[in-house]
Scaffold this active site. Structure first.
Site, PDB file in Angstrom:
ATOM      1  N   THR A 179       0.835  -1.203   0.000  1.00 34.81           N
ATOM      2  CA  THR A 179       0.000   0.000   0.000  1.00 34.81           C
ATOM      3  C   THR A 179       0.875   1.260   0.000  1.00 34.81           C
ATOM      4  OG1 THR A 179      -1.710  -1.229   1.182  1.00 34.81           O
ATOM      5  CG2 THR A 179      -1.922   1.166   1.148  1.00 34.81           C
ATOM      6  N   LYS A 214       7.495  10.670  20.937  1.00 31.62           N
ATOM      7  CA  LYS A 214       7.796  11.545  22.083  1.00 31.62           C
ATOM      8  C   LYS A 214       6.517  11.979  22.783  1.00 31.62           C
ATOM      9  CE  LYS A 214      11.859  13.526  19.819  1.00 31.62           C
ATOM     10  NZ  LYS A 214      12.353  14.756  19.187  1.00 31.62           N
ATOM     11  N   HIS A 243     -10.713   0.211   4.192  1.00 30.80           N
ATOM     12  CA  HIS A 243      -9.498   0.262   3.380  1.00 30.80           C
ATOM     13  C   HIS A 243      -9.987   0.478   1.939  1.00 30.80           C
ATOM     14  CE1 HIS A 243      -5.576  -0.328   1.913  1.00 30.80           C
ATOM     15  NE2 HIS A 243      -5.279  -1.523   2.373  1.00 30.80           N
TER      16      HIS A 243
HETATM   17  C1  NCD Z   1      -4.363  -5.495   4.056  1.00 28.63           C
HETATM   18  C2  NCD Z   1      -4.415  -4.468   5.159  1.00 28.63           C
HETATM   19  O1  NCD Z   1      -3.417  -3.873   5.524  1.00 28.63           O
HETATM   20  O2  NCD Z   1      -5.507  -4.275   5.656  1.00 28.63           O
HETATM   21  N1  NCD Z   1      -3.184  -5.471   3.311  1.00 28.63           N
HETATM   22  C3  NCD Z   1      -3.005  -4.557   2.321  1.00 28.63           C
HETATM   23  O3  NCD Z   1      -3.311  -3.391   2.440  1.00 28.63           O
HETATM   24  N2  NCD Z   1      -2.504  -5.013   1.177  1.00 28.63           N
HETATM   25  C4  NCD Z   1      -4.710  -6.835   4.533  1.00 28.63           C
HETATM   26  C5  NCD Z   1      -3.876  -7.472   5.591  1.00 28.63           C
HETATM   27  O4  NCD Z   1      -3.053  -6.835   6.258  1.00 28.63           O
HETATM   28  O5  NCD Z   1      -4.064  -8.678   5.795  1.00 28.63           O
END
Ligand code: NCD
Length: 316
Positions: free
Chosen positions: A59, A86, A136
């Site tokens: 990401t 901090k 997300h």
């Molecule tokens: C996901 C997340 O961070 O939510 N990963 C991602 O963004 N590719 C899924 C996960 O961490 O399993």
């Protein structure tokens, strides 16, 4: 062109027309990203700041590449070394950055709702790169683009989301997006890993993989998110793989042309068979990563355009 949102905080706030607009634009960025010269000036002169308070590989890398390919000045903060350590609060850090006039703020945070709170305090566009188990949005959008390109449509598909649903912001954002685009969503996993408010989701729930995968077009696997578990949610990884891990025998229940997806990072032999994950005839996991850059380019381009259309006032 339909796009109204000032921030990208979650799928919850987007209409189907905005989702389609973003995916259409992302398609053009897929083409650009496959060229030798991958540059556009859509974000030229703008400043993008990435603040990741949680570990991330794909990401963070893809937001960074997306901004650079669109000509923005991109800065990724090393949050481990920041003043948060901090004792500075999230909001104070955000206000400090805000005073430097960023145009786009990309934030990942372990607490659900933290990114929404931050968006209220700053006067630039905020993109949620994952907040706790809440949302997300760019992951759901890149999954949607992957499905649309592979299946030729993004409606009336049977889609199974499997595994650790309860701790997954990826699942939440996907359930909302796929529902808004009129698909049939099934959730498959042990009852201990299902969210408590499941009845409100408009989905079918299964705890048997063979049954749940019958005739699906898309199989979306999720990681067991141990960092969000505070007790014994599964008996053992071996037992979990036996019942819920995706292997060829379980996949044989799905449609013959069903695709296999995983947001990564993946635990081979825990939620998915390693060979299946690498099978280019079934798995679109690498395509998901490719779509991630294009979707983030499209999201930042649209937010920058929206900001140009309605300049925000400088906060007192
Ligand atoms: C996901 C997340 O961070 O939510 N990963 C991602 O963004 N590719 C899924 C996960 O961490 O399993």
């Amino acid at each position: 062109m339909a796009w109204r949102a000032k921030h990208l905080l979650g799928i919850e706030h987007l209409g189907p027309d905005e989702i389609t607009t973003l995916l259409d634009l992302a398609d053009t960025y897929v083409d650009l990203n496959r060229k030798r010269h991958k540059h556009s000036d859509a974000l030229a002169g703008l400043t993008q700041v990435n603040m990741f308070f949680e570990n991330s590989t794909r990401t963070q890398a893809s937001f960074e590449l997306a901004g650079k390919r669109l000509g923005a000045d991109v800065m990724s903060m090393a949050m481990q070394a920041s003043s948060i350590k901090k004792g500075e609060t999230l909001i104070d850090t955000a206000m400090t950055l805000n005073a430097m006039h960023p145009d786009l703020l990309v934030v990942r945070h372990p607490h659900s709702g933290a990114v929404n709170l931050l968006a209220e305090k700053v006067n630039c566009a905020v993109l949620n790169a994952g907040d706790g188990r809440h949302e997300h949005p760019t992951q759901a959008l890149l999954d949607a683009l992957t499905i649309r390109r592979s299946k030729g449509r993004l409606h009336r598909l049977n889609i199974a989301i499997c595994g650790d649903i309860a701790h997954s912001r990826v699942a939440r954002s996907n359930i909302m997006l796929l529902g808004k685009m009129e698909n049939r969503v099934r959730l498959i996993g042990p009852p201990t890993l299902m969210p408590s408010q499941i009845d409100h989701f408009g989905v079918e729930v299964f705890d048997d993989m063979h049954e749940g995968l019958r005739d699906v077009d898309v199989v979306m696997m999720l990681r067991l998110q141990r960092e969000r578990m505070d007790g014994g949610f599964i008996p053992s990884e071996r037992e979990y793989y036996h019942r819920y891990g995706l292997d060829q025998a379980k996949l044989d229940n799905a449609k013959p042309d069903a695709i296999v997806m995983h947001p990564g990072p993946m635990n081979r032999g825990v939620e998915i068979d390693g060979e299946l994950a690498d099978d280019i005839n079934r798995s679109v996991i690498q395509e998901q990563v490719e779509m991630g850059v294009a979707v983030r380019m499209a999201a930042m381009d649209l937010l920058a355009q929206a900001a140009r259309a309605t300049p925000t006032e400088v906060m007192a």
